[in-house]
Scaffold this active site. Structure first.
Site, short mmCIF file in Angstrom:
data_model
loop_
_atom_site.label_atom_id
_atom_site.label_comp_id
_atom_site.label_asym_id
_atom_site.label_seq_id
_atom_site.Cartn_x
_atom_site.Cartn_y
_atom_site.Cartn_z
N GLU A 457 0.84 -1.42 0.12
CA GLU A 457 0.11 -0.02 0.04
C GLU A 457 0.78 1.23 0.10
O GLU A 457 0.54 2.12 -0.66
CB GLU A 457 -0.99 0.14 1.25
CG GLU A 457 -2.10 -0.74 0.86
CD GLU A 457 -2.10 -2.22 1.18
OE1 GLU A 457 -0.86 -2.74 1.45
OE2 GLU A 457 -2.95 -2.94 0.89
N HIS A 527 -9.78 -4.46 9.73
CA HIS A 527 -10.53 -4.03 8.70
C HIS A 527 -11.70 -3.10 8.56
O HIS A 527 -12.27 -2.62 7.66
CB HIS A 527 -10.83 -5.37 7.87
CG HIS A 527 -9.91 -6.21 7.31
ND1 HIS A 527 -9.11 -6.77 8.11
CD2 HIS A 527 -9.63 -6.61 5.99
CE1 HIS A 527 -8.21 -7.45 7.30
NE2 HIS A 527 -8.52 -7.16 6.09
#
Ligand SMILES: Cc1ncc(C[n+]2csc(CCOP(=O)(O)OP(=O)(O)O)c2C)c(N)n1
Length: 729
Positions: A457, A527
């Site tokens: 990321e 998450h």
């Protein structure tokens, strides 16, 4: 018996050294350029250290004195459209690149400093001193030097932080069908940070024309390279990524140049990235005018040995030996360089009337303090003339569409009409549109603009940032889950969010970051965040959140048109919702900064966004309160619709902020604070809030539900608002 066969790395790893022949074959103009650049840079930094010693440089001044050979040797053959970026120690690279630019690659040692060059020295020094005439209007200082037109993309104070951005630039160089390359400079310390290693992998996988240039000066502040890695020949890192690499003596600028030429031909012919490690030495400590030995982590003897191999001396002596210059000529180069840099300083300084014998910065050269917040974001003038529509109020023909199809549809339309739009993220090119179908059909239609990334990321967000800063492409980056922003935090917040302001306010950063809030999906603690609060309290970002498919289309189009980084929030709960969207029309924008009143009412103002809009409407109907429900749509402090909020508060005098996610990183915190400050006199009670609890949602269904806010919690919130009405209603 076990069989064991030695394996070989795929990429070559070589050490390049010059011979007398190399010096003889080098063009005299090349050597003249080198000598001139080396002296200009050396004298420049000597003046910087002089000023630092006088207390005139605010903040650190990381000099590269001693290690100029790496920068000059590698940059001297680059054109203006080749780009570089660098680290906190970047004066030398910046100057080499800009000198190349203004001198069109040709210095005359007999008349070294042209007016254009004098201006470069003054503007660079002014930037380091934080003055308005600097390249970044004084915002960047020593560690954020940017001059885009010269191919100097910006130096960086986060170790390794510039490297992913350089990859984005390299991607654009190649995609724009040029043979230009990008070089990212960093130190030995940066070789151990994820940004660099992730980017090496990504650049190699995608064959980007990017040089990872390691200036191995042996020390990260006071820590020796051998203390922090078992392989101090740092160019060896390249082999693990299949990248060819060169090790070279950085005190020999010609050796660096020759290595770079080999590396250039690799990059310019589409073969992918390279690593070059130049062994160099900074004569001074990390920053300031004292040698490293003064701080006890190295010896004077070591410093003396390196000084004997000084790159300026090396080039001068080789040129003298070749009969290209004599000692008087070399002395004259030195004098010209010093005089020009002294002149640059004189233009910025004056005698200090309060301290006889001392100098000060001319007071009129500081930036005006009112400049402090200018350019955190752009001025949105890029949206002028855009076709806007309020699709929920529009009476034109409609099609019923799933939210997730609206996501894929509007991106498709944007990619169709604008071939600068590029989508990147994990698995977005597979699984029929990524993990949720939000990029359905795109990879088939635009295979070279839908980029499935490695799980990196930080690197791919930064790569998107580099594309955005470059400006030739419009990246849409996807984070599979919002919590992954922490993994990419440096690129998202330190780089992308701050870049425009930090480099002076002029550099657009048109990047869209999509992510889906997945609260309720059972993915657990790591998450299930709502990132709006973090982005809203971080500089530079705009945030949009749609609660209906039709508004998503218009908000995405506005996000893509903006010259700022925009977080586009989605929610898994909304993906399967159906909504009417304008028929055959993916081209409108939601008006900038306009909230949508989804239910008019007079008793309380409910401020909410994303999936909580529908839950708030349900809760209001259940309670029977005559509440005004406002879908904020634009969430960041620069885009939020204060007019609509204010009008509503002045009518209802009561506010409930509704969000789904955890309390700690909540969005409502800053908003409640701002409302209290702005409308205190209009409020009958403190702003009430509905949010999740302190814990991040767990995987257990029961605990997950207990952790976030839903209709029941909104109903309870409304009850609190009612209780706060007092006796008058
Ligand atoms: C991510 C990060 N960690 C720590 C620092 C503080 N810091 C600034 S420079 C530096 C040393 C960097 O060493 P190196 O990469 O070898 O570059 P050099 O200073 O030798 O040029 C450190 C630790 C920082 N700026 N960024």
């Amino acid at each position: 018996m076990t069989e064991r066969a030695p394996l070989e790395a795929r990429a070559p790893w070589i050490e390049l050294r010059t011979t007398a022949d190399d010096w003889r074959s080098a063009s005299p103009q090349l050597l003249e350029n080198m000598l001139g650049q080396l002296h200009l840079i050396r004298a420049f930094e000597e003046v910087v250290l002089e000023l630092a010693g006088e207390g005139l440089v605010h903040g650190p001044a990381h000099s590269s004195i001693g290690q100029e050979g790496g920068a000059v040797g590698s940059i001297i053959s680059l054109g203006t459209k080749d780009a570089i970026n660098g680290s906190h120690r970047g004066h030398h690279q910046f100057l080499a690149k800009v000198i190349n630019h203004v001198s069109a690659g040709k210095l005359d040692v007999n008349a070294l400093v042209t007016p254009a060059l004098q201006e470069v020295l003054q503007k660079t020094l002014a930037e380091i001193l934080g003055l308005a005439q600097g390249y970044c209007s004084g915002r960047g200082g020593s560690m954020h030097l940017q001059y885009f037109e010269a191919g100097a993309l910006g130096t960086n104070a986060i170790v390794g932080g510039g490297v992913p951005l350089a990859a984005g630039n390299a991607w654009a160089q190649r995609k724009a069908l040029t043979d230009n390359i990008t070089v990212s400079y960093f130190g030995d310390g940066a070789v151990n940070i994820g940004s660099v290693l992730e980017t090496m992998n990504l650049a190699a996988a995608w064959k980007l024309p990017l040089a990872f240039f390691i200036e191995n000066n042996l020390y990260a502040v006071s820590t020796h390279v051998s203390e922090v890695t078992a392989e101090p020949r740092l160019s060896g890192r390249a082999l693990g990524f299949g990248i060819p690499s060169w090790k070279v003596d950085g005190m020999d600028p010609l050796a660096v140049h020759l290595a770079m030429k080999e590396a250039e031909s690799h990059m310019r012919t589409g073969k992918g990235p390279v690593v070059i490690e130049a062994d160099v030495y900074r004569y001074f400590h990390q920053n300031g005018p004292f040698p490293g030995s003064a701080f006890g982590y190295r010896t004077k003897e070591e410093e003396a040995q390196w000084r004997e191999r000084d790159p300026l001396l090396r080039v001068a002596n080789e040129m003298i030996a070749l009969g290209l210059i004599d000692q008087a000529g070399v002395d004259s180069v030195r004098e010209q360089a010093l005089a020009a840099n002294r002149l640059a300083a004189t233009a910025l300084l004056e005698a200090n009337p309060d301290a006889p014998g001392k100098r000060r910065i001319k007071p009129e050269l500081w930036p005006d303090a009112s400049f402090v917040n200018v350019g955190v974001r752009g001025d949105t003038s890029e949206l002028n003339g855009a076709r806007t529509l309020e699709p929920l109020k529009d009476s034109g023909p409609k099609t019923n569409m799933k939210f997730v199809d609206a996501v894929a549809g509007v991106i498709d339309a944007a990619m169709e009409s604008d071939n600068r739009v590029v989508v990147l993220g994990e698995d977005i090119h597979r699984l029929n549109g990524g993990t949720n179908g939000a990029t359905k059909g795109l990879s088939k239609k635009y295979p070279d603009r839908v980029l499935g990334t490695p799980i990196s990321e930080n690197a791919f967000a930064g790569l998107g940032g580099g594309m955005a800063l470059d400006g030739r492409f419009r990246p849409i980056v996807e984070f599979m889950y919002p919590d992954f922003m922490w993994v990419a935090a440096d690129q998202v917040f330190n780089q992308i969010g701050k870049a425009r302001h930090m480099f002076g306010g002029q550099n657009p950063v048109p990047l869209v970051l999509r992510t889906k809030v997945a609260i309720g999906s059972g993915y657990g603690s790591q998450h299930l965040m709502d990132p709006a609060g973090i982005f809203a309290t971080s500089p530079g970002w705009r945030i949009v959140a749609a609660s209906t498919p039709a508004e998503y289309i218009g908000l995405m189009n506005a996000a893509l048109a903006l010259q700022d980084p925009v977080l586009v929030l989605e929610h898994v709960d909304l993906y399967q919702d159906l909504g009417d969207v304008p028929e055959n029309d993916f081209g409108y924008q939601i008006p900038f900064g306009k909230a949508n009143i989804r239910r008019e009412g007079k008793d309380a103002t409910v401020l909410t966004y994303l999936s909580m809009v529908k839950h708030s409407l349900t809760a209001v109907e259940q309670t029977g309160l005559d509440a005004e429900v406002i879908d904020l749509r634009w969430l960041d402090r620069a885009s939020i619709d204060w007019t609509t909020i204010e009008t509503s508060i002045k009518k209802t005098n009561n506010v409930l902020i509704v969000e789904q996610g955890a309390l700690g990183t909540s969005y409502g915190g800053w908003l409640a604070d701002e409302i209290h400050r702005r409308y205190f006199d209009w409020l009958d009670q403190p702003v009430q809030r509905v949010s999740g609890g302190e814990a991040s949602p767990s995987i257990s269904k029961v605990l997950e539900r207990a952790a976030y806010a839903g209709v029941e919690e909104i109903v309870a919130g409304i009850a609190r608002v009612k209780a706060g009405f007092g006796g008058t209603r």
